[in-house]
Write an enzyme that holds these catalytic residues in place. Structure first.
Site, PDB file in Angstrom:
ATOM      1  N   GLU A  39     -35.227  24.717 -23.622  1.00 16.69           N
ATOM      2  CA  GLU A  39     -36.238  25.687 -23.768  1.00 16.69           C
ATOM      3  C   GLU A  39     -37.508  25.374 -24.787  1.00 16.69           C
ATOM      4  OE1 GLU A  39     -33.913  29.654 -23.459  1.00 16.69           O
ATOM      5  OE2 GLU A  39     -34.803  29.356 -25.403  1.00 16.69           O
TER       6      GLU A  39
ATOM      7  N   CYS B  62     -36.121  29.861 -33.152  1.00 18.34           N
ATOM      8  CA  CYS B  62     -35.332  28.348 -33.217  1.00 18.34           C
ATOM      9  C   CYS B  62     -33.939  28.701 -33.425  1.00 18.34           C
ATOM     10  CB  CYS B  62     -35.806  27.553 -34.536  1.00 18.34           C
ATOM     11  SG  CYS B  62     -37.823  27.106 -34.196  1.00 18.34           S
TER      12      CYS B  62
ATOM     13  N   CYS C  59     -43.428  24.904 -29.733  1.00 25.90           N
ATOM     14  CA  CYS C  59     -41.917  24.282 -30.440  1.00 25.90           C
ATOM     15  C   CYS C  59     -41.189  23.862 -29.397  1.00 25.90           C
ATOM     16  CB  CYS C  59     -41.100  25.772 -30.879  1.00 25.90           C
ATOM     17  SG  CYS C  59     -39.435  24.998 -31.563  1.00 25.90           S
TER      18      CYS C  59
ATOM     19  N   CYS D 252     -24.307  22.665 -36.426  1.00 28.91           N
ATOM     20  CA  CYS D 252     -24.387  23.425 -37.532  1.00 28.91           C
ATOM     21  C   CYS D 252     -23.909  24.741 -37.280  1.00 28.91           C
ATOM     22  CB  CYS D 252     -26.052  23.643 -37.949  1.00 28.91           C
ATOM     23  SG  CYS D 252     -26.746  22.012 -38.313  1.00 28.91           S
TER      24      CYS D 252
ATOM     25  N   CYS E  75     -26.010  27.788 -35.920  1.00 28.01           N
ATOM     26  CA  CYS E  75     -26.993  27.668 -34.772  1.00 28.01           C
ATOM     27  C   CYS E  75     -26.386  27.629 -33.460  1.00 28.01           C
ATOM     28  CB  CYS E  75     -27.629  26.297 -35.083  1.00 28.01           C
ATOM     29  SG  CYS E  75     -28.416  25.553 -33.846  1.00 28.01           S
TER      30      CYS E  75
ATOM     31  N   CYS F 263     -27.200  19.691 -28.757  1.00 25.66           N
ATOM     32  CA  CYS F 263     -27.280  19.167 -30.066  1.00 25.66           C
ATOM     33  C   CYS F 263     -25.692  18.715 -30.573  1.00 25.66           C
ATOM     34  CB  CYS F 263     -28.053  20.094 -31.174  1.00 25.66           C
ATOM     35  SG  CYS F 263     -28.196  19.075 -32.617  1.00 25.66           S
TER      36      CYS F 263
HETATM   37  N1  SAH Z   1     -32.470  19.999 -35.443  1.00 22.33           N
HETATM   38  C1  SAH Z   1     -33.556  20.101 -35.893  1.00 22.33           C
HETATM   39  C2  SAH Z   1     -34.805  20.969 -35.216  1.00 22.33           C
HETATM   40  C3  SAH Z   1     -34.136  22.077 -34.538  1.00 22.33           C
HETATM   41  S1  SAH Z   1     -33.685  23.398 -35.258  1.00 22.33           S
HETATM   42  C4  SAH Z   1     -33.169  20.743 -37.304  1.00 22.33           C
HETATM   43  O1  SAH Z   1     -32.111  21.340 -37.598  1.00 22.33           O
HETATM   44  O2  SAH Z   1     -33.936  20.902 -38.267  1.00 22.33           O
HETATM   45  C5  SAH Z   1     -34.952  23.956 -36.123  1.00 22.33           C
HETATM   46  C6  SAH Z   1     -34.704  25.011 -37.206  1.00 22.33           C
HETATM   47  O3  SAH Z   1     -34.129  26.100 -36.878  1.00 22.33           O
HETATM   48  C7  SAH Z   1     -33.827  24.519 -38.342  1.00 22.33           C
HETATM   49  O4  SAH Z   1     -34.305  24.736 -39.481  1.00 22.33           O
HETATM   50  C8  SAH Z   1     -32.628  25.094 -38.213  1.00 22.33           C
HETATM   51  O5  SAH Z   1     -31.818  24.906 -39.247  1.00 22.33           O
HETATM   52  C9  SAH Z   1     -33.030  26.241 -37.995  1.00 22.33           C
HETATM   53  N2  SAH Z   1     -32.051  27.415 -37.294  1.00 22.33           N
HETATM   54  C10 SAH Z   1     -30.931  27.010 -36.314  1.00 22.33           C
HETATM   55  N3  SAH Z   1     -30.278  28.163 -36.021  1.00 22.33           N
HETATM   56  C11 SAH Z   1     -30.883  29.119 -36.800  1.00 22.33           C
HETATM   57  C12 SAH Z   1     -30.609  30.511 -37.055  1.00 22.33           C
HETATM   58  N4  SAH Z   1     -29.469  31.095 -36.347  1.00 22.33           N
HETATM   59  N5  SAH Z   1     -31.406  31.649 -37.750  1.00 22.33           N
HETATM   60  C13 SAH Z   1     -32.285  30.667 -38.219  1.00 22.33           C
HETATM   61  N6  SAH Z   1     -32.760  29.465 -38.154  1.00 22.33           N
HETATM   62  C14 SAH Z   1     -32.220  28.878 -37.560  1.00 22.33           C
HETATM   63 FE1  SF4 Z   2     -28.804  20.758 -34.215  1.00 18.50          FE
HETATM   64 FE2  SF4 Z   2     -29.083  23.273 -34.586  1.00 18.50          FE
HETATM   65 FE3  SF4 Z   2     -28.240  21.861 -36.592  1.00 18.50          FE
HETATM   66 FE4  SF4 Z   2     -30.936  21.634 -35.643  1.00 18.50          FE
HETATM   67  S1  SF4 Z   2     -29.764  23.500 -36.681  1.00 18.50           S
HETATM   68  S2  SF4 Z   2     -29.432  20.004 -36.023  1.00 18.50           S
HETATM   69  S3  SF4 Z   2     -30.515  21.979 -33.772  1.00 18.50           S
HETATM   70  S4  SF4 Z   2     -27.128  22.063 -34.448  1.00 18.50           S
END
Ligand code: SAH
Ligand code: SF4
Length: 352
Positions: A98, A342, A111, A122, A125, A118
């Site tokens: 996306e 995100c 974005c 996390c 996420c 990934c």
């Molecule tokens: N992998 C990179 C960039 C993509 S994620 C990273 O982790 O920085 C982009 C942002 O969205 C990151 O700050 C991530 O921690 C945040 N993010 C992911 N899942 C989220 C969620 N469910 N609610 C709020 N922010 C989230």
């Molecule tokens: Fe990957 Fe999501 Fe963690 Fe960013 S926040 S590193 S996209 S698992």
């Protein structure tokens, strides 16, 4: 054979082709064709079939040599049309990725995704919950920006900012991300200061990034200020714990002297207590240049039933940080009702 040679033999996206590649493919044609094609791709953001300045047979030949990588599956919008989410199917392999386009009064931000999925896992996420499929090429990253730019142009808007905050971890795909940033600057004319790389904190990647020639912005997704909690929320912390991350940030600051931002998803009763604010402030104080903290209410995901901190608590946390001398801003999540925020990317489609 290096990656570039492979991409040239069979480009995944037409945006994997350099200006020289395009000119070579047009050998034998009148020389003004080269400029026509370049303008069409990099100023007008047209797909080959829409480059009507070219005769039909040349358009077809061009499209066969340099294929379009992204097939639009759905486009949804929220915030009165100010947030637009594009869901793409990758021609090569069929995975979904996306791109989100956000219009503000003074800028338009794209974005982009850097990987299909990934591997960082996390917990909060949606992308992390779904796992890793493959790396995107630099052309696939640029094509997302070009396609969103065309949509913006149709509304008399120009894309001014790009954030690498879509699906995937940019610094786990550093070569393609680096190449895409250089070309975004050189070929699409975006200022490096309008480009932001967001990373979960891949220490070797931050060391590479400090040697990039362009002064892009760096955002670190911190989310927890002690290793015990961060190991849980951001498992890659076990490999690159907070001390190492802080050292990498300081090395970066020594070279670049550009303020870093810390991203902090506000998770109810998890990382939103006063003690968390105090620990976060202590980390900020270890940086040689004070960072900026962005507080983002969590978007709850189906795979991890935890709530966002209530807005009142987010505001208190922000005030607590400020009382500890930290600059912090509360960020509103755009497009939560279309899962465009995100970390929500492709989740709806992937989980069925
Ligand atoms: N992998 C990179 C960039 C993509 S994620 C990273 O982790 O920085 C982009 C942002 O969205 C990151 O700050 C991530 O921690 C945040 N993010 C992911 N899942 C989220 C969620 N469910 N609610 C709020 N922010 C989230
Ligand atoms: Fe990957 Fe999501 Fe963690 Fe960013 S926040 S590193 S996209 S698992």
């Amino acid at each position: 054979m290096n990656r570039r040679t492979i991409e040239l033999l069979a480009p995944t996206s037409l945006y994997d082709a350099s200006r020289a590649d395009i000119n070579n493919a047009l050998a034998g044609e009148p020389s003004y064709r080269q400029k026509q094609v370049w303008t069409a791709l990099y100023e007008q953001f047209l797909l080959p079939e829409a480059i009507t300045t070219l005769p039909k047979n040349l358009r077809e030949k061009f499209a066969n040599t340099f294929p379009v990588a992204l097939e639009l599956v759905t486009k949804s919008s929220a915030d009165n049309g100010d947030t637009v989410k594009f869901l793409w199917r990758l021609r090569n392999g069929g995975n979904l990725i996306e791109t989100v386009l956000m219009f503000y009064t003074d800028r338009a931000t794209v974005c982009v995704s850097t990987q299909a999925g990934c591997a960082m896992g996390c917990t909060f996420c949606a992308t992390g919950q779904a796992g890793f499929n493959r790396q995107l090429t630099s052309g696939e990253i640029l094509e997302q920006i070009a396609r969103a730019s065309r949509y913006a142009l149709d509304r008399d808007r120009r894309v001014s900012n790009v954030v690498y905050m879509g699906m995937g971890e940019p610094l786990a795909n550093e070569p393609a991300v680096h190449e895409s940033v250089d070309r975004l600057h050189d070929d699409m004319g975006l200022s490096a200061r309008h480009i932001t790389i967001s990373t979960v904190g891949i220490v070797p990647g931050i060391k590479q990034l400090k040697d990039w020639s362009l002064p892009v912005n760096l955002a670190i997704s911190l989310h927890a200020a002690n290793d015990q909690l961060r190991d849980e929320l951001v498992p890659i912390n076990k490999r690159y714990p907070i001390d190492q991350l802080v050292d990498a940030c300081n090395e970066y600051l020594t070279v670049k002297n550009r303020r870093i931002s810390f991203e902090w998803a506000m998770i109810k009763d998890t990382n939103d207590r006063k003690s968390d604010a105090r620990e976060l402030a202590a980390i900020c104080n270890q940086l040689s240049l004070a960072p900026h903290v962005n507080l983002i209410p969590l978007n709850p995901t189906p795979g991890w039933p935890t709530d966002a901190s209530p807005m009142g608590r987010v505001r208190e946390f922000c005030a607590e940080l400020e009382s500890f001398g930290v600059n912090a801003t509360i960020r509103r999540n755009r497009g939560t009702d279309i899962d465009a925020a995100c970390g929500q990317l492709a989740a709806g489609q992937l989980s069925g």
